[in-house]
Design an enzyme around this catalytic site. Structure first.
Site, mmCIF file in Angstrom:
data_model
loop_
_atom_site.group_PDB
_atom_site.id
_atom_site.type_symbol
_atom_site.label_atom_id
_atom_site.label_comp_id
_atom_site.label_asym_id
_atom_site.label_seq_id
_atom_site.Cartn_x
_atom_site.Cartn_y
_atom_site.Cartn_z
ATOM 1 N N CYS A 67 -47.690 -2.991 48.625
ATOM 2 C CA CYS A 67 -46.879 -2.442 49.707
ATOM 3 C C CYS A 67 -45.818 -1.506 49.133
ATOM 4 O O CYS A 67 -45.549 -1.498 47.945
ATOM 5 C CB CYS A 67 -46.212 -3.588 50.445
ATOM 6 S SG CYS A 67 -47.393 -4.848 50.915
ATOM 7 N N ARG A 93 -49.225 3.599 49.218
ATOM 8 C CA ARG A 93 -49.321 2.256 48.613
ATOM 9 C C ARG A 93 -49.821 1.215 49.611
ATOM 10 O O ARG A 93 -50.197 0.116 49.243
ATOM 11 C CB ARG A 93 -47.964 1.814 48.085
ATOM 12 C CG ARG A 93 -47.413 2.633 46.944
ATOM 13 C CD ARG A 93 -46.054 2.133 46.557
ATOM 14 N NE ARG A 93 -46.133 0.768 46.084
ATOM 15 C CZ ARG A 93 -46.383 0.442 44.833
ATOM 16 N NH1 ARG A 93 -46.582 1.401 43.935
ATOM 17 N NH2 ARG A 93 -46.466 -0.810 44.444
ATOM 18 N N TRP A 144 -49.597 -3.297 53.052
ATOM 19 C CA TRP A 144 -51.031 -3.449 52.812
ATOM 20 C C TRP A 144 -51.275 -4.939 52.981
ATOM 21 O O TRP A 144 -50.836 -5.744 52.171
ATOM 22 C CB TRP A 144 -51.384 -2.978 51.399
ATOM 23 C CG TRP A 144 -52.848 -2.988 51.099
ATOM 24 C CD1 TRP A 144 -53.775 -2.033 51.416
ATOM 25 C CD2 TRP A 144 -53.588 -4.014 50.424
ATOM 26 N NE1 TRP A 144 -55.020 -2.392 50.975
ATOM 27 C CE2 TRP A 144 -54.933 -3.612 50.371
ATOM 28 C CE3 TRP A 144 -53.235 -5.229 49.870
ATOM 29 C CZ2 TRP A 144 -55.931 -4.381 49.772
ATOM 30 C CZ3 TRP A 144 -54.222 -6.003 49.262
ATOM 31 C CH2 TRP A 144 -55.556 -5.565 49.231
ATOM 32 N N ASN A 164 -43.374 -7.377 48.391
ATOM 33 C CA ASN A 164 -44.656 -6.900 47.869
ATOM 34 C C ASN A 164 -45.138 -7.968 46.894
ATOM 35 O O ASN A 164 -44.406 -8.332 45.973
ATOM 36 C CB ASN A 164 -44.455 -5.559 47.150
ATOM 37 C CG ASN A 164 -45.753 -5.044 46.542
ATOM 38 O OD1 ASN A 164 -46.836 -5.469 46.943
ATOM 39 N ND2 ASN A 164 -45.639 -4.162 45.575
ATOM 40 N N GLY A 165 -46.322 -8.526 47.127
ATOM 41 C CA GLY A 165 -46.843 -9.583 46.254
ATOM 42 C C GLY A 165 -47.453 -10.685 47.102
ATOM 43 O O GLY A 165 -47.709 -10.526 48.289
ATOM 44 N N GLU A 224 -68.046 8.086 38.417
ATOM 45 C CA GLU A 224 -66.788 8.538 39.040
ATOM 46 C C GLU A 224 -67.087 9.335 40.306
ATOM 47 O O GLU A 224 -66.413 9.165 41.337
ATOM 48 C CB GLU A 224 -65.980 9.363 38.040
ATOM 49 C CG GLU A 224 -64.707 9.975 38.586
ATOM 50 C CD GLU A 224 -63.710 8.949 39.142
ATOM 51 O OE1 GLU A 224 -63.901 7.744 38.934
ATOM 52 O OE2 GLU A 224 -62.764 9.373 39.831
ATOM 53 N N LYS A 279 -65.664 8.353 44.050
ATOM 54 C CA LYS A 279 -64.915 9.295 44.899
ATOM 55 C C LYS A 279 -65.551 9.378 46.284
ATOM 56 O O LYS A 279 -64.879 9.312 47.298
ATOM 57 C CB LYS A 279 -64.871 10.674 44.235
ATOM 58 C CG LYS A 279 -64.026 10.755 43.003
ATOM 59 C CD LYS A 279 -62.537 10.758 43.246
ATOM 60 C CE LYS A 279 -61.809 9.479 43.210
ATOM 61 N NZ LYS A 279 -61.778 8.582 42.118
ATOM 62 N N GLU A 316 -65.199 6.007 48.333
ATOM 63 C CA GLU A 316 -63.871 5.485 48.706
ATOM 64 C C GLU A 316 -63.151 6.374 49.723
ATOM 65 O O GLU A 316 -62.234 5.906 50.389
ATOM 66 C CB GLU A 316 -62.994 5.248 47.481
ATOM 67 C CG GLU A 316 -62.477 6.461 46.782
ATOM 68 C CD GLU A 316 -61.494 6.062 45.658
ATOM 69 O OE1 GLU A 316 -60.743 5.103 45.801
ATOM 70 O OE2 GLU A 316 -61.531 6.743 44.625
ATOM 71 N N HIS A 352 -86.587 3.122 36.669
ATOM 72 C CA HIS A 352 -86.607 1.643 36.565
ATOM 73 C C HIS A 352 -86.141 0.987 37.863
ATOM 74 O O HIS A 352 -85.660 -0.138 37.855
ATOM 75 C CB HIS A 352 -85.725 1.199 35.394
ATOM 76 C CG HIS A 352 -86.168 1.748 34.088
ATOM 77 N ND1 HIS A 352 -87.315 1.323 33.438
ATOM 78 C CD2 HIS A 352 -85.678 2.760 33.328
ATOM 79 C CE1 HIS A 352 -87.485 2.008 32.320
ATOM 80 N NE2 HIS A 352 -86.507 2.890 32.232
ATOM 81 N N LYS A 392 -52.965 2.584 46.684
ATOM 82 C CA LYS A 392 -52.905 3.371 45.456
ATOM 83 C C LYS A 392 -52.754 2.490 44.225
ATOM 84 O O LYS A 392 -53.338 2.786 43.200
ATOM 85 C CB LYS A 392 -51.731 4.345 45.518
ATOM 86 C CG LYS A 392 -51.619 5.269 44.315
ATOM 87 C CD LYS A 392 -52.862 6.115 44.153
ATOM 88 C CE LYS A 392 -52.812 6.988 42.937
ATOM 89 N NZ LYS A 392 -54.089 7.683 42.709
HETATM 90 C C1 AGP Z 1 -59.676 5.344 42.107
HETATM 91 O O1 AGP Z 1 -59.836 6.500 42.900
HETATM 92 C C2 AGP Z 1 -59.037 4.199 42.857
HETATM 93 N N1 AGP Z 1 -57.852 4.582 43.521
HETATM 94 C C3 AGP Z 1 -58.896 2.958 42.004
HETATM 95 O O2 AGP Z 1 -60.173 2.635 41.514
HETATM 96 C C4 AGP Z 1 -57.929 3.068 40.787
HETATM 97 O O3 AGP Z 1 -58.475 3.939 39.817
HETATM 98 C C5 AGP Z 1 -57.793 1.675 40.171
HETATM 99 O O4 AGP Z 1 -57.202 0.831 41.134
HETATM 100 C C6 AGP Z 1 -56.962 1.646 38.887
HETATM 101 O O5 AGP Z 1 -55.653 2.086 39.165
HETATM 102 P P1 AGP Z 1 -54.671 2.367 37.907
HETATM 103 O O6 AGP Z 1 -55.265 3.467 37.106
HETATM 104 O O7 AGP Z 1 -53.357 2.734 38.528
HETATM 105 O O8 AGP Z 1 -54.581 1.085 37.121
#
Ligand code: AGP
Length: 612
Positions: A2, A27, A74, A102-103, A485, A489, A492, A508, A607
């Site tokens: 959060c 966040r 969140w 947050n937590g 990657e 992208k 997500e 395979h 994030k």
């Molecule tokens: C990637 O686009 C995501 N937002 C997520 O996988 C992110 O890379 C992952 O949570 C790791 O975050 P960090 O690099 O801040 O540790």
């Protein structure tokens, strides 16, 4: 994950709190709220939905006062609705207490039962509300909020980043940190607290990152930090290394697009002051290890999550190729519990853009517990992971706001390329070969500018992908992590299912998925394995599978086999991942745009994943 913002100073708190929430909305964004001290009462406004919904409600019903706290959520416990939005309140009237958190409070159920047994009525389904009631019950007449919070904290099990206010203590914001980030902003005649420095940057560059176990009391003209065991603390004061406008959206449609387009500068900034052309190598100031110690390293372990894990996988190929060192890449969430058999010649790196990812922090602590030198590759200065590591390398990528990580990936791969060069030149990598890597890296920013200029062709390919239900991404060698990657992208931010595979794996199993409705995206620049990849493309074509290919400019053969050909400049293999990933980032961006998805705040994500 959060967002928390607190303020105390001479100005009306609400506008400052809202501006901070807007910067932290990446966040977590399923509900938001503020609580300000308005004379002897709390002014509380909270709403499900984005920060703008809260702003609209504040226009109708302002929350007055120059001291307050705010939160964008969140959800971890209870759905996103007005009642579950923070702040949560305990107590009544002048003795009421507002809390944002947050937590995760792991013993919240037992605490709730105990409170309900003495007649406390709960309004929400959250774990956080128990904290508000506990503090309110501690805050008797004439009591001090700081002391009341310090008496409650030992009863909480789990993690927290907290901010607390009460009309009982006008002008005071109390904060506490255990496992979730909190940073204090030290302004002139004003103080702030936030879960991320980007909310503080417009007010001051002077910050103090709270450490686990610390509690802070803020008033407009002073602040005090106390550790729950060690007592009063004189904190380290850091200076934020980027200006507030860097976190602004500017003329871009989305932060993600802004950050994709920043990548030529991102690579330059990651290299700045680190290339040693005269020695054909790279150098870092913060590894805290001598060349002799680095020479003794016999194995490297790279630990991360998500996109950072994909960058680490590129690092594996690079370090093995340039330094002939065995490398293992581990998911942080696995590594921290796997008890991997590592010998004492193992060097562990954790990679994290935010520097706050709970699993990666846990992996760092596990690695240190077992006595391994543990270094961090991070973007956020002073973040928990950066502070707890034995040393490391900052990305210098500036704030990355879009939930989908883009420029951080490029910065991490750049740093890993320099690290591989450094380790290689300590070993068998020759001066000419090292110089060739320096030349290649220095050519990347201009090459990236050319890749970005090909965006119109990428938009055409995106129009083809937007209707797909599932997409395969395929790459060999250094481009296998790039395929992973690209798939991440797309899934997500556009919510289309996508998988990354080593190209050779197609036959395979995944080849069974190929039909005219299932596109394949091949990453196939010219290189030692190009011919083999062309035959894989043929196999997909033979089954009527649509093909999008990222390839080297002028590769007519690959272009002929592709429905959409996305060109990248002809560069040495060692830097090709930095170029090949950008068309995939833009592809995902434009597919999500065409689908009307919320690109910077994709559903269910946040994030920085600061919960396990
Ligand atoms: C990637 O686009 C995501 N937002 C997520 O996988 C992110 O890379 C992952 O949570 C790791 O975050 P960090 O690099 O801040 O540790």
């Amino acid at each position: 994950m959060c967002g928390i913002v607190g303020y105390t100073g001479p100005h009306e708190a609400s506008p400052i709190l809202l501006a901070g929430l807007r910067r932290l909305e990446y966040r977590g964004y399923d509900s938001a709220g503020v609580a300000t001290l308005d004379g002897d009462r709390l002014a509380l406004r909270k709403k499900a939905g984005r920060v703008r919904v809260l702003e609209e409600s504040l226009l109708e019903q302002p929350a007055r006062g120059s001291c307050g706290i705010s939160h964008t959520r969140w959800a971890t416990h209870g759905p996103a609705n007005d009642r579950n939005a923070h702040p949560h309140v305990g107590g009544e009237g002048p003795g009421s207490v507002a809390v944002v958190h947050n937590g995760v409070i792991e013993n919240h159920a037992a605490l709730r039962q105990g409170l309900e047994a003495v007649g406390v009525e709960f309004r929400s389904q959250t774990d956080t509300e128990v904290i508000a009631h506990l503090i309110a019950r501690e805050l008797g007449d004439g009591d001090d909020l700081f002391d009341a919070v310090n008496r409650v904290l030992p009863r909480l099990e789990g993690t927290y980043g907290l901010a607390v206010v009460s009309p009982r203590c006008p002008g005071q914001v109390v904060g506490a940190k255990l496992g979730s980030p909190l940073v204090v902003g030290l302004g002139e005649g004003e103080h702030l607290i936030a879960s991320d420095p980007s909310a503080i940057a417009p007010h001051t560059a002077r910050v103090a990152f709270l450490q686990d176990g610390e509690v802070v009391r803020l008033t407009p003209d002073d602040f005090e930090i106390r550790h729950r065991e060690r007592g009063p603390i004189t904190p380290r004061i850091d200076r934020l290394d980027w200006s507030p406008d860097l976190a602004e959206l500017g003329a871009h449609a989305h932060y993600m697009l802004k950050e994709i387009r920043e990548q030529p500068d991102t690579v330059r900034d990651a290299c700045r002051g680190r290339l040693r052309r005269g020695e054909g190598t790279a150098a870092f100031g913060g590894l805290n290890m001598t060349p002799r110690q680095l020479r003794r390293v016999r194995r490297v372990v790279l630990v991360a999550c998500g996109t950072s894990w994909h960058a680490a996988l590129v690092g594996e190929y690079l370090i093995e190729r340039l330094a002939s060192l065995p490398v293992e890449v581990e998911y942080a969430g696995e590594f921290r519990y796997r008890n991997a058999p590592l010998d004492d010649r193992t060097l562990v790196f954790v990679l994290s853009q935010s520097g706050e990812t709970a699993d990666t922090l846990g992996a760092l602590r596990e690695s240190k517990r077992r006595g391994h030198p543990t270094l961090a590759i991070c973007n956020v200065v002073g973040s928990t992971i950066a502070r707890e590591a034995d040393g490391g390398i900052y990305l210098h990528a500036g704030p990355e706001v879009g939930v989908a990580s883009t420029k951080a990936f490029s910065a991490q791969v750049t740093v890993l390329t320099l690290l591989a060069l450094h380790l290689g030149r300590l070993r068998q990598l020759s001066f000419p070969d090292g110089l060739a890597v320096v030349d290649a890296i220095e050519g990347v920013p201009d090459a990236l500018a050319r890749v970005l200029a090909a965006e119109p062709r990428i938009i055409e390919a995106a129009e083809r992908l937007a209707a797909a239900r599932s997409v395969l991404f395929l790459g060999r060698d250094l481009h296998f992590p790039v395929a992973l990657e690209g798939a991440l992208k797309l899934k997500e931010i556009s919510y289309i299912h996508a998988e990354g595979y080593p190209t050779a794996e197609m036959k395979h199993g995944p080849l069974a998925l190929i039909d005219p409705e299932t596109p394949s995206v091949f990453i196939a620049p010219r290189g030692s394995l190009h011919a083999k990849t062309l035959s894989n493309v043929e196999e997909v074509r033979a089954r009527m599978g649509p093909v999008i290919a990222v390839g080297t400019e002028g590769d007519e053969e690959l272009a002929r086999l592709s429905d959409h050909f996305l060109p990248i400049p002809d560069m040495p293999e060692v830097v090709q991942p930095l170029l090949a990933v950008v068309p995939l980032q833009l592809l995902a961006y434009h597919v999500a745009r065409l689908k009307g998805c919320d690109i910077d705040k994709p559903r269910n994500l946040a994030k920085s994943v600061t919960v396990e």
